[in-house]
Each structure stands twice: as structure tokens, then as C-alpha cells.
Scaffold this motif. Structure first.
Motif, short mmCIF file in Angstrom:
data_model
loop_
_atom_site.label_atom_id
_atom_site.label_comp_id
_atom_site.label_asym_id
_atom_site.label_seq_id
_atom_site.Cartn_x
_atom_site.Cartn_y
_atom_site.Cartn_z
N GLN A 39 -8.52 2.22 -6.68
CA GLN A 39 -8.47 2.52 -5.25
C GLN A 39 -9.36 3.70 -4.87
O GLN A 39 -9.66 3.90 -3.69
N THR A 70 -13.05 9.99 -3.76
CA THR A 70 -12.30 10.16 -2.53
C THR A 70 -11.27 9.04 -2.38
O THR A 70 -11.48 7.93 -2.84
N LEU A 71 -10.17 9.39 -1.73
CA LEU A 71 -9.12 8.42 -1.39
C LEU A 71 -8.72 8.71 0.04
O LEU A 71 -8.31 9.84 0.35
N ASN A 72 -8.89 7.72 0.92
CA ASN A 72 -8.67 7.95 2.35
C ASN A 72 -9.47 9.16 2.83
O ASN A 72 -8.96 10.01 3.57
N GLU A 73 -10.70 9.23 2.36
CA GLU A 73 -11.67 10.25 2.75
C GLU A 73 -11.31 11.66 2.27
O GLU A 73 -11.95 12.63 2.65
N THR A 74 -10.29 11.75 1.43
CA THR A 74 -9.89 13.05 0.87
C THR A 74 -10.44 13.19 -0.55
O THR A 74 -10.22 12.32 -1.38
N GLN A 172 6.87 8.28 4.42
CA GLN A 172 5.90 7.22 4.17
C GLN A 172 6.53 6.06 3.40
O GLN A 172 6.19 4.90 3.63
N PRO A 267 -1.53 6.65 -1.54
CA PRO A 267 -2.61 6.74 -0.55
C PRO A 267 -2.12 7.09 0.86
O PRO A 267 -2.80 7.82 1.60
N GLU A 268 -0.93 6.61 1.23
CA GLU A 268 -0.39 6.93 2.55
C GLU A 268 0.05 8.39 2.64
O GLU A 268 -0.09 9.03 3.68
N ILE A 270 -1.36 10.84 0.97
CA ILE A 270 -2.62 11.60 1.07
C ILE A 270 -3.23 11.48 2.46
O ILE A 270 -3.71 12.46 3.03
N ALA A 271 -3.17 10.28 3.04
CA ALA A 271 -3.76 10.07 4.37
C ALA A 271 -3.04 10.87 5.46
O ALA A 271 -3.64 11.18 6.50
N ASN A 272 -1.78 11.21 5.22
CA ASN A 272 -0.98 11.89 6.25
C ASN A 272 -0.74 13.37 5.95
O ASN A 272 0.11 14.02 6.61
#
Length: 274
Positions: A39, A70-74, A172, A267-268, A270-272
Motif C-alpha cells: 500500500q 508515502t501513505l495517504n500523502e504522509t 476509525q 491508512p485511515e 494516518i489519513a486523519n
């Protein structure tokens, strides 16, 4: 003997020319998360054997690579496989990658593992969000002379796992309809699994899950002022009065099932992040 900070510096000097961004998140991928790195939008994948002073993973299910991307742009760095005290490494060797992550710029460490569930409310492949821990490994990665450049001599451990990250993980998981528990993780040396009497003792001490990792990495991350999130996959049910012989192949299968949940959840999270 070469100082720990010098070893860290040599590892950083080797790694930095190969990475494009400063990682904010560090991931330790335990049993069951071998495919998670797919991922990641990978920028570099480096075998542990190539990195100065890194131990070599001896566990078959652990790939033994440090993955940047990067994962979710992080920007993140992920360990595909960890090191265990039972492999014969010292606590400082087991936790050396955490030191390197901190020196690279990591602020948040997400630790995953496979664990035995001792809480009778738990089910196979449940995800337990770790809220506290017990160290029964008989050693501590901070033992010895303290280097103030790495952290305080007596780091506070009143909240070893960050409450904000725990809340975020719960939120999440709920949104994804993933069943989670929140509990206490106890670490033992291993590599043998526990006896009936030992499970009874650990449960009476207040532990919900038992494993052979995570606690040393969490201690060092706290020493280094990193925020920590711990996630355990329940791979076997350890009830003393209904204990059955363990089938390692079955444990790996259940770990993979739980790993699929973590592969959706992490991933969720990290995205939040703020």
C-alpha cells in the motif's frame, strides 16, 4: 565499545542519501502484515543486512526490509519484520531501529504484533488497541549509562500509548466497522508459549493479551519523546481451562486475517492525523 549515538549516526549517514522525504510516521509491521508495504508508494526498500548496526531478522514470516515512501500523502518508514529478544539480541539491538527512526525525524510510532488473547471477551482475529503494558521480559532497553542526547534518564510511563491516537484508532475502526478491543499488553521473553498456570497469573495481573515484543520498542519510543500507538492481532485464545495445543500454521493464518483488518485501519488512522 562504540557509543549508541555513534551507531545511530552511522546508520543515518547510510540511509539519508537514499530517501527523498523526512518520514513523519514509523511503522513496525508484525506477523500478519507482510503485505502491508504494497500500500505504500515506495521510494526505497533497503535490506536490514545493508544498514550499519541493524540486526538481521531470523523469523521466517518477517521479510527484513526498511521501506520508505508515502501513505495517504504522509511520509513514512516501515519495518517489514522486527527483532525479538528471544532471537538472542540485546534489548538495545532490538530497539535500535526505533532510535534510527527518531533520528530520521519520525514523530509517531505505530507498533503492531500478533498476541495471545487471555480476556474471555476476545475473539480470534480481533484487534486490540493497547492502552497500557506490563514488562515481564526481565530486562529493559534503557538499562546502562544514559545518553541525555537520546532522552531523559527516568522517562515517564504514565501514558506509554498516546490517548489521542487511541481515540483516533477507535473512531476509525468504528467507521470501518472493524471490531476492536482496548486492553493491556504483557510482554514475556519467549520463545515458548505459556503454561496454563502462567496464563492464569498474567490474567490476574491485569493483562488482556500476551506477546514477545512491542514493550521494548514502546519504552524506547517514550524515552525518545515519540507518540506511540500499539495494535495487537489476537491469534489464539489462551483460556487456561480450555487450552489446546498451538498450531503455528493456524496462528499465521489468523494473523493474516487480522492483518487484513489492520491494512484497512492503519491508512485511515494516518489519513486523519492532525
Amino acid at each position: 565499545m562504540q557509543a549508541l549515538v555513534e551507531k545511530i549516526s552511522e546508520a543515518i549517514d547510510f540511509l539519508k542519501p537514499q530517501i527523498q522525504q523526512t518520514p513523519r510516521i514509523g511503522l513496525i509491521l508484525g506477523t500478519g502484515l507482510g503485505d502491508f508495504s504494497q500500500q505504500i508508494q515506495q521510494q526505497a526498500s533497503i535490506a536490514y543486512e545493508e544498514i550499519p548496526h541493524f540486526p538481521h531478522s531470523t523469523v521466517e514470516s518477517h521479510a527484513g526490509k526498511l521501506v520508505f515512501g508515502t501513505l495517504n500523502e504522509t511520509p513514512i518508514v516501515a519495518m517489514e519484520g522486527r527483532f525479538h529478544f528471544y532471537e538472542g539480541y540485546s534489548m538495545k539491538e532490538v530497539t535500535f531501529p526505533v532510535r534510527v527512526m527518531k533520528a530520521l525525524g519520525v514523530e509517531i510510532l505505530i507498533i503492531t504484533n500478533a498476541a495471545g488473547g487471555m480476556n474471555p471477551q476476545y475473539q480470534l482475529a480481533d484487534i486490540m488497541i493497547i492502552e497500557d503494558q506490563i514488562n515481564l521480559m526481565g530486562d529493559n532497553p534503557l538499562r546502562g549509562i544514559n545518553d541525555d542526547r537520546l532522552g531523559l534518564r527516568f522517562p515517564d510511563m504514565s501514558a506509554p500509548y498516546d490517548r489521542g491516537l487511541i481515540n483516533l484508532a477507535e473512531q476509525q475502526a468504528l467507521a470501518l466497522q472493524i471490531r476492536t478491543q482496548t486492553g493491556v499488553f504483557v510482554a514475556v521473553t519467549g520463545p515458548n508459549l505459556e503454561t496454563r498456570a502462567e496464563y492464569r497469573m498474567l490474567r490476574q495481573m491485569g493483562a488482556d493479551c500476551v506477546g514477545m515484543s512491542t514493550v521494548p520498542e514502546c519504552i524506547v519510543a517514550n524515552h525518545a519523546s515519540m507518540k506511540v500507538l500499539g495494535l495487537s492481532v489476537v491469534t489464539d485464545i489462551c483460556l487456561p481451562d480450555a487450552l489446546e495445543p498451538v498450531d503455528i500454521s493456524n496462528i499465521l493464518k489468523i494473523a493474516a486475517d487480522g492483518g487484513k483488518k489492520l491494512a484497512r485501519l492503519i491508512p485511515e488512522i494516518i489519513a486523519n492525523l492532525d
